[in-house]
Design a protein around this motif. Structure first.
Motif, mmCIF file in Angstrom:
data_model
loop_
_atom_site.group_PDB
_atom_site.id
_atom_site.type_symbol
_atom_site.label_atom_id
_atom_site.label_comp_id
_atom_site.label_asym_id
_atom_site.label_seq_id
_atom_site.Cartn_x
_atom_site.Cartn_y
_atom_site.Cartn_z
ATOM 1 N N HIS A 160 -11.161 -50.200 -34.605
ATOM 2 C CA HIS A 160 -10.226 -49.772 -33.554
ATOM 3 C C HIS A 160 -9.773 -50.985 -32.747
ATOM 4 C CE1 HIS A 160 -8.792 -47.733 -29.837
ATOM 5 N NE2 HIS A 160 -8.396 -46.821 -30.718
ATOM 6 N N TYR B 252 -9.847 -51.456 -29.744
ATOM 7 C CA TYR B 252 -10.674 -51.768 -28.575
ATOM 8 C C TYR B 252 -11.943 -52.537 -28.934
ATOM 9 C CZ TYR B 252 -8.043 -48.089 -25.988
ATOM 10 O OH TYR B 252 -7.093 -47.318 -25.388
ATOM 11 N N ASP C 218 -5.139 -47.429 -34.434
ATOM 12 C CA ASP C 218 -5.511 -46.395 -33.472
ATOM 13 C C ASP C 218 -6.343 -45.339 -34.205
ATOM 14 O OD1 ASP C 218 -3.710 -44.752 -34.840
ATOM 15 O OD2 ASP C 218 -2.361 -44.477 -33.153
ATOM 16 N N SER C 219 -6.816 -44.351 -33.449
ATOM 17 C CA SER C 219 -7.777 -43.427 -34.062
ATOM 18 C C SER C 219 -7.139 -42.613 -35.188
ATOM 19 C CB SER C 219 -8.395 -42.519 -32.999
ATOM 20 O OG SER C 219 -7.400 -41.865 -32.263
ATOM 21 N N PHE D 232 -17.110 -40.679 -32.693
ATOM 22 C CA PHE D 232 -16.191 -39.649 -33.191
ATOM 23 C C PHE D 232 -15.304 -40.200 -34.304
ATOM 24 C CE2 PHE D 232 -13.205 -41.369 -29.976
ATOM 25 C CZ PHE D 232 -11.998 -41.324 -30.662
ATOM 26 N N MET D 233 -15.059 -41.508 -34.294
ATOM 27 C CA MET D 233 -14.219 -42.104 -35.347
ATOM 28 C C MET D 233 -14.974 -42.116 -36.682
ATOM 29 S SD MET D 233 -12.680 -45.148 -33.002
ATOM 30 C CE MET D 233 -11.562 -44.718 -31.643
ATOM 31 N N TYR E 223 -8.777 -32.924 -28.569
ATOM 32 C CA TYR E 223 -8.507 -34.334 -28.771
ATOM 33 C C TYR E 223 -9.496 -34.838 -29.827
ATOM 34 C CZ TYR E 223 -7.233 -38.977 -26.828
ATOM 35 O OH TYR E 223 -6.772 -40.240 -26.603
ATOM 36 N N ASN F 185 -11.284 -37.264 -29.726
ATOM 37 C CA ASN F 185 -12.489 -37.826 -29.084
ATOM 38 C C ASN F 185 -13.506 -36.730 -28.766
ATOM 39 O OD1 ASN F 185 -10.219 -39.540 -28.817
ATOM 40 N ND2 ASN F 185 -11.190 -40.696 -27.184
ATOM 41 N N THR G 68 -4.547 -36.577 -31.821
ATOM 42 C CA THR G 68 -4.797 -37.849 -31.135
ATOM 43 C C THR G 68 -3.639 -38.038 -30.152
ATOM 44 O OG1 THR G 68 -3.511 -39.254 -32.581
ATOM 45 C CG2 THR G 68 -5.777 -38.791 -33.270
ATOM 46 N N SER G 69 -3.740 -39.062 -29.326
ATOM 47 C CA SER G 69 -2.666 -39.259 -28.343
ATOM 48 C C SER G 69 -1.346 -39.617 -29.023
ATOM 49 C CB SER G 69 -3.059 -40.321 -27.312
ATOM 50 O OG SER G 69 -3.549 -41.463 -27.946
ATOM 51 N N HIS H 241 -10.137 -45.405 -18.633
ATOM 52 C CA HIS H 241 -8.778 -45.200 -18.114
ATOM 53 C C HIS H 241 -8.766 -44.541 -16.741
ATOM 54 C CE1 HIS H 241 -8.114 -45.890 -22.409
ATOM 55 N NE2 HIS H 241 -6.944 -46.369 -22.028
ATOM 56 N N HIS I 137 -1.663 -45.972 -21.181
ATOM 57 C CA HIS I 137 -2.241 -44.973 -22.089
ATOM 58 C C HIS I 137 -2.388 -43.660 -21.305
ATOM 59 C CE1 HIS I 137 -4.957 -42.971 -24.887
ATOM 60 N NE2 HIS I 137 -4.687 -43.914 -25.764
ATOM 61 N N GLU J 269 -4.489 -41.402 -21.068
ATOM 62 C CA GLU J 269 -5.788 -41.001 -20.515
ATOM 63 C C GLU J 269 -5.934 -41.486 -19.070
ATOM 64 O OE1 GLU J 269 -8.755 -42.589 -23.134
ATOM 65 O OE2 GLU J 269 -8.047 -41.437 -24.837
ATOM 66 N N SER K 104 0.025 -43.866 -27.084
ATOM 67 C CA SER K 104 -1.253 -44.192 -27.719
ATOM 68 C C SER K 104 -1.338 -45.704 -27.898
ATOM 69 C CB SER K 104 -1.318 -43.524 -29.093
ATOM 70 O OG SER K 104 -0.394 -44.167 -29.960
ATOM 71 N N THR K 105 -2.467 -46.179 -28.347
ATOM 72 C CA THR K 105 -2.633 -47.620 -28.526
ATOM 73 C C THR K 105 -1.560 -48.194 -29.463
ATOM 74 O OG1 THR K 105 -4.349 -47.023 -30.135
ATOM 75 C CG2 THR K 105 -5.086 -47.749 -27.968
HETATM 76 P P1 13P Z 1 -5.972 -43.951 -29.601
HETATM 77 O O1 13P Z 1 -5.941 -42.632 -30.307
HETATM 78 O O2 13P Z 1 -4.725 -44.265 -28.864
HETATM 79 O O3 13P Z 1 -6.408 -45.034 -30.519
HETATM 80 O O4 13P Z 1 -7.057 -43.846 -28.446
HETATM 81 C C1 13P Z 1 -8.392 -43.624 -28.704
HETATM 82 C C2 13P Z 1 -9.173 -43.824 -27.502
HETATM 83 O O5 13P Z 1 -10.367 -43.663 -27.496
HETATM 84 C C3 13P Z 1 -8.470 -44.216 -26.286
HETATM 85 O O6 13P Z 1 -9.356 -44.421 -25.251
#
Ligand code: 13P
Ligand code: SF4
Length: 345
Positions: free
Chosen positions: A46, A48, A66-67, A89-90, A138, A140, A154-155, A202, A225, A227, A241-242
């Motif tokens: 990811h 992050y 992104d996720s 969760f990923m 979501y 997550n 996802t976002s 966030h 983002h 969140e 999203s990211t």
């Molecule tokens: P994304 O789906 O944008 O990658 O975000 C995942 C996430 O955990 C954001 O905090």
């Protein structure tokens, strides 16, 4: 140690940077490369995670994404082992979609405050109280929560999916992120009952800090983002999203960008927006506690050492009860079938 968010953050920020020479790091990376080949494994990381993990994933034919795209890539890639560098969760999503693959994570302790904030027992009770509503969760969340849902989003595609559900004349339950949920509610006008949970990273961004920064950099665009709290989202030039934020950093005409998301995203964002000035949105405005300082403490648990260790030992493997998986795959697959891909860097 008790794995509360507070304890993890304290431990993470107390950790000293590793005293490792460049030569030792090169040896470690070479060892990981060999293990990846030997184990028929690929790194799915990811945005992050630490830049050195992102760079290694790229160099070894894995992905940084992104996720949503992590889920897609892991599913489509021929490797028999996926090393998922991210949060739990990923890894679970990868296992739900690809039960035949071995899914390893650098540490199974890397969770997410949204996942923790949505236990399946109380969430199921909540859903049972509103049987007339379509349940949207979501990504997550745990596999068990996904198994209780009609849709996973996802976002990247939350707005599109909720608009689609609204067009069918349906009302929704949304969980767990209240900020993302209220953003989607405002944008779509859908009838949504929101679960009350938040991302500890966030949730710390503050509108006052972003406004003050904008005064210093009046020509900057603000990327947020969803969140993040509503007051911050309202200041944004782009909410996404990211992947969507990275694409916006590349495409916007502005040379300066104020970014309200985990700061590890700057590695890929800077590659996409070459020469632009990227500035972290402040987390410590009046009244903020700055529990995370814009870096997810669970993402930070991924490191080169534990990637090497898990490829050697094979422990830290994601396993999911088959009856839960069979239900969770329905709501996840619905998302993948619906999705329009987002192109980042
Ligand atoms: P994304 O789906 O944008 O990658 O975000 C995942 C996430 O955990 C954001 O905090
Ligand atoms: Fe969860 Fe927030 Fe970390 Fe993303 S940044 S994994 S939502 S705690």
């Amino acid at each position: 140690m008790n794995l509360t968010p507070e304890n993890l953050i304290r431990e993470h920020w107390a950790r000293q940077p590793e005293a490792r020479s460049e030569a030792d790091k090169a040896l470690l990376i070479e060892e990981i490369r060999q293990l990846l080949r030997q184990e028929d494994a690929v790194i799915v990381a990811h945005y992050y995670t630490d830049p050195e993990i992102q760079a290694l994933a790229e160099e070894t034919g894995g992905c940084v994404a992104d996720s949503l795209e992590m889920a897609r890539f892991g599913h489509d890639h021929p490797a028999s082992t996926l090393l998922v560098a991210g949060v739990r969760f990923m890894g679970e999503t990868a296992k739900i979609l690809s039960p035949e693959k071995r899914i390893l994570m650098p540490t199974l302790e890397a969770t997410c405050s949204l996942d923790i904030g949505c236990p399946v027992e109380s969430f199921s009770e909540f859903c049972d109280q509103h049987p007339d509503r379509t349940v949207v969760v979501y990504a997550n969340t745990s596999a068990a929560v996904k198994a209780r849902a009609d849709w996973v989003v996802t976002s990247s595609i939350a707005l599109d999916v909720v608009n689609h559900i609204k067009e069918q004349g349906q009302k929704l339950i949304w969980a767990p992120d209240k900020h993302l949920g209220s953003y989607v509610e405002r944008e779509t006008g859908a009838d949504m009952l929101l679960w009350d949970s938040a991302c500890i990273v966030h949730d710390e961004f503050r509108a006052k800090g972003v406004e003050d920064l904008k005064k210093v950099y009046p020509d900057a665009a603000i990327l947020v983002h969803p969140e993040s709290p509503e007051a911050v989202v309202k200041l944004a030039d782009v909410v996404g999203s990211t992947s969507q934020l990275i694409a916006a950093a590349r495409d916007l005409p502005n040379d300066t960008l104020i970014v309200a998301t985990d700061k590890a995203i700057f590695y890929k964002m800077q590659q996409a927006a070459t020469g632009k000035l990227l500035i972290e949105a402040p987390t410590a405005g009046n009244g903020a506690t700055c529990r995370s300082c814009a870096h997810c403490p669970w993402m930070a648990m991924n490191a080169l050492d534990n990637i090497r260790d898990v490829l050697k030992s094979g422990d830290q493997e994601i396993l999911i009860d088959e009856s839960v998986r069979q239900k969770a795959v329905v709501s996840l697959q619905r998302m993948l079938n619906f999705n329009k891909p987002v192109t980042a860097a």
